[in-house]
Motif scaffolding. Structure first.
Motif, PDB file in Angstrom:
ATOM      1  N   ARG A  26       0.616  -0.880  -0.208  1.00  0.00           N
ATOM      2  CA  ARG A  26       0.234  -0.381   0.141  1.00  0.00           C
ATOM      3  C   ARG A  26       1.201   1.397  -0.166  1.00  0.00           C
ATOM      4  NH1 ARG A  26      -5.449  -0.938  -0.949  1.00  0.00           N
ATOM      5  NH2 ARG A  26      -5.937   1.471  -0.023  1.00  0.00           N
ATOM      6  N   CYS A  27       0.629   2.330  -0.641  1.00  0.00           N
ATOM      7  CA  CYS A  27       1.170   3.717  -0.952  1.00  0.00           C
ATOM      8  C   CYS A  27       0.789   4.470  -0.315  1.00  0.00           C
ATOM      9  CB  CYS A  27       1.477   3.612  -2.107  1.00  0.00           C
ATOM     10  SG  CYS A  27       1.842   4.958  -2.544  1.00  0.00           S
ATOM     11  N   THR A  28       1.291   4.942   0.731  1.00  0.00           N
ATOM     12  CA  THR A  28       1.239   6.168   1.964  1.00  0.00           C
ATOM     13  C   THR A  28       0.360   7.163   0.949  1.00  0.00           C
ATOM     14  OG1 THR A  28       2.961   7.019   2.098  1.00  0.00           O
ATOM     15  CG2 THR A  28       1.322   4.750   3.378  1.00  0.00           C
ATOM     16  N   GLY A  86      -3.713  10.997  -2.777  1.00  0.00           N
ATOM     17  CA  GLY A  86      -3.788  11.543  -4.374  1.00  0.00           C
ATOM     18  C   GLY A  86      -2.957  10.236  -4.938  1.00  0.00           C
ATOM     19  N   CYS A  87      -2.284   8.875  -4.733  1.00  0.00           N
ATOM     20  CA  CYS A  87      -2.218   7.701  -5.230  1.00  0.00           C
ATOM     21  C   CYS A  87      -3.441   7.436  -5.676  1.00  0.00           C
ATOM     22  CB  CYS A  87      -1.035   7.313  -4.424  1.00  0.00           C
ATOM     23  SG  CYS A  87      -0.674   5.393  -5.388  1.00  0.00           S
ATOM     24  N   LEU A  88      -3.136   6.467  -7.095  1.00  0.00           N
ATOM     25  CA  LEU A  88      -4.153   6.222  -8.121  1.00  0.00           C
ATOM     26  C   LEU A  88      -3.597   4.519  -8.025  1.00  0.00           C
ATOM     27  CD1 LEU A  88      -3.916   9.034 -10.556  1.00  0.00           C
ATOM     28  CD2 LEU A  88      -5.861   8.509  -8.572  1.00  0.00           C
ATOM     29  N   ILE A 124       6.238   4.531  -0.245  1.00  0.00           N
ATOM     30  CA  ILE A 124       5.694   5.178  -1.648  1.00  0.00           C
ATOM     31  C   ILE A 124       5.992   3.850  -3.023  1.00  0.00           C
ATOM     32  CG2 ILE A 124       6.275   7.220  -2.858  1.00  0.00           C
ATOM     33  CD1 ILE A 124       4.935   7.354  -0.156  1.00  0.00           C
ATOM     34  N   CYS A 125       4.802   4.225  -3.997  1.00  0.00           N
ATOM     35  CA  CYS A 125       4.771   2.796  -5.003  1.00  0.00           C
ATOM     36  C   CYS A 125       5.611   3.521  -5.529  1.00  0.00           C
ATOM     37  CB  CYS A 125       3.328   2.846  -5.212  1.00  0.00           C
ATOM     38  SG  CYS A 125       2.322   4.126  -6.489  1.00  0.00           S
ATOM     39  N   ALA A 126       6.753   2.484  -6.758  1.00  0.00           N
ATOM     40  CA  ALA A 126       7.042   2.797  -8.057  1.00  0.00           C
ATOM     41  C   ALA A 126       6.561   4.009  -8.735  1.00  0.00           C
ATOM     42  CB  ALA A 126       7.244   1.495  -8.594  1.00  0.00           C
ATOM     43  N   ASP A 127       5.075   4.269  -8.907  1.00  0.00           N
ATOM     44  CA  ASP A 127       4.336   5.143 -10.004  1.00  0.00           C
ATOM     45  C   ASP A 127       4.855   6.344  -9.152  1.00  0.00           C
ATOM     46  OD1 ASP A 127       3.347   2.912 -11.409  1.00  0.00           O
ATOM     47  OD2 ASP A 127       1.721   2.615 -11.208  1.00  0.00           O
ATOM     48  N   CYS A 128       4.344   6.485  -8.007  1.00  0.00           N
ATOM     49  CA  CYS A 128       4.833   7.480  -7.817  1.00  0.00           C
ATOM     50  C   CYS A 128       6.027   8.457  -7.600  1.00  0.00           C
ATOM     51  CB  CYS A 128       3.701   8.160  -5.612  1.00  0.00           C
ATOM     52  SG  CYS A 128       2.331   7.645  -6.173  1.00  0.00           S
ATOM     53  N   TRP A 129       6.665   8.020  -7.382  1.00  0.00           N
ATOM     54  CA  TRP A 129       7.891   8.215  -7.036  1.00  0.00           C
ATOM     55  C   TRP A 129       8.072   7.804  -8.785  1.00  0.00           C
ATOM     56  CZ3 TRP A 129      11.824   9.770  -4.468  1.00  0.00           C
ATOM     57  CH2 TRP A 129      13.031   9.636  -5.150  1.00  0.00           C
TER      58      TRP A 129
HETATM   59 ZN   LIG Z   1       1.582   5.534  -4.619  1.00  0.00          ZN
END
Ligand SMILES: [Zn+2]
Length: 207
Positions: free
Chosen positions: A126-128, A131-133, A158-163
């Protein structure tokens, strides 16, 4: 390290040299708030929203400045508008903050829209980031981008997409638009503030 007033001068110049730079106006508004100049902060936040109407966090701060000036009805109207923008964009943190502010000031916030149905396999991560989609499909980074405490935390939370969104898109925008010199303490500090804000981490208090 520059004083608050020096920074205000610096960002005021940035905002007038580059009048369409929403980040310059936003940061100026934050600094003016810190300095207790709420009337000027309102102007900066309003300008930010003219340029970037989807910048949901700005509604939150604008409303707080309006409240400080004793304009409570206006503040509540600002938060309500901002709440809708934030809800639509999935910016959960500012949305919930604005709901809280509305309640504290005697208004009833709307109900959040139902969470979107997510498809694809669950990853268990889970990304914290507000607004993470990615939702249940969030993928963890293979390793911390840099071996320091902050980036290890990023790897954990934090997930890879957000980073990648931060690193490839947003950070470049921040550096270019604010013309940050990352070799200076000031530039590095501002960069970190934006990164923390983007990731939904609390900005550490200044030492
Ligand atoms: Zn994310």
């Amino acid at each position: 390290m520059s004083s608050l007033q020096d920074r205000i001068v610096q960002f005021r110049k940035m905002a007038s040299d580059d009048a369409d730079n929403e980040l310059g106006h936003f940061r100026l508004g934050q600094l003016l708030t810190e300095a207790g100049d709420h009337a000027a902060a309102v102007t900066s936040f309003e300008r930010t929203l003219e340029i970037s109407p989807g910048f949901s966090k700005v509604f939150q701060l604008l409303g707080v400045s309006q409240l400080k000036l004793g304009r409570k009805d206006e503040a509540v109207a600002t938060w309500l508008k901002g709440w809708k923008v934030a809800d639509e964009r999935g910016d959960k943190m500012p949305r919930d903050e604005m709901a809280k502010l509305m309640r504290e000031n005697g208004a009833t916030p709307p109900e959040p829209a139902k969470a979107q149905v997510e498809d694809g396999p669950e990853t268990g991560f889970r990304c914290t980031r507000p607004g993470c989609l990615a939702g249940k499909r969030a993928k963890q980074l293979a390793a911390p981008p840099i071996q320091d405490e902050v980036h290890q935390r990023i790897c954990r939370e934090i997930c890879a997409d957000c980073w990648n969104d931060w690193f490839k898109n947003q950070s470049v925008k921040v550096i270019n638009e604010l013309r940050l010199d990352l070799s200076s303490d000031f530039g590095q500090e501002e960069y970190d503030k934006y990164m923390f804000e983007f990731l939904g981490f609390e900005v550490p208090a200044k030492a």
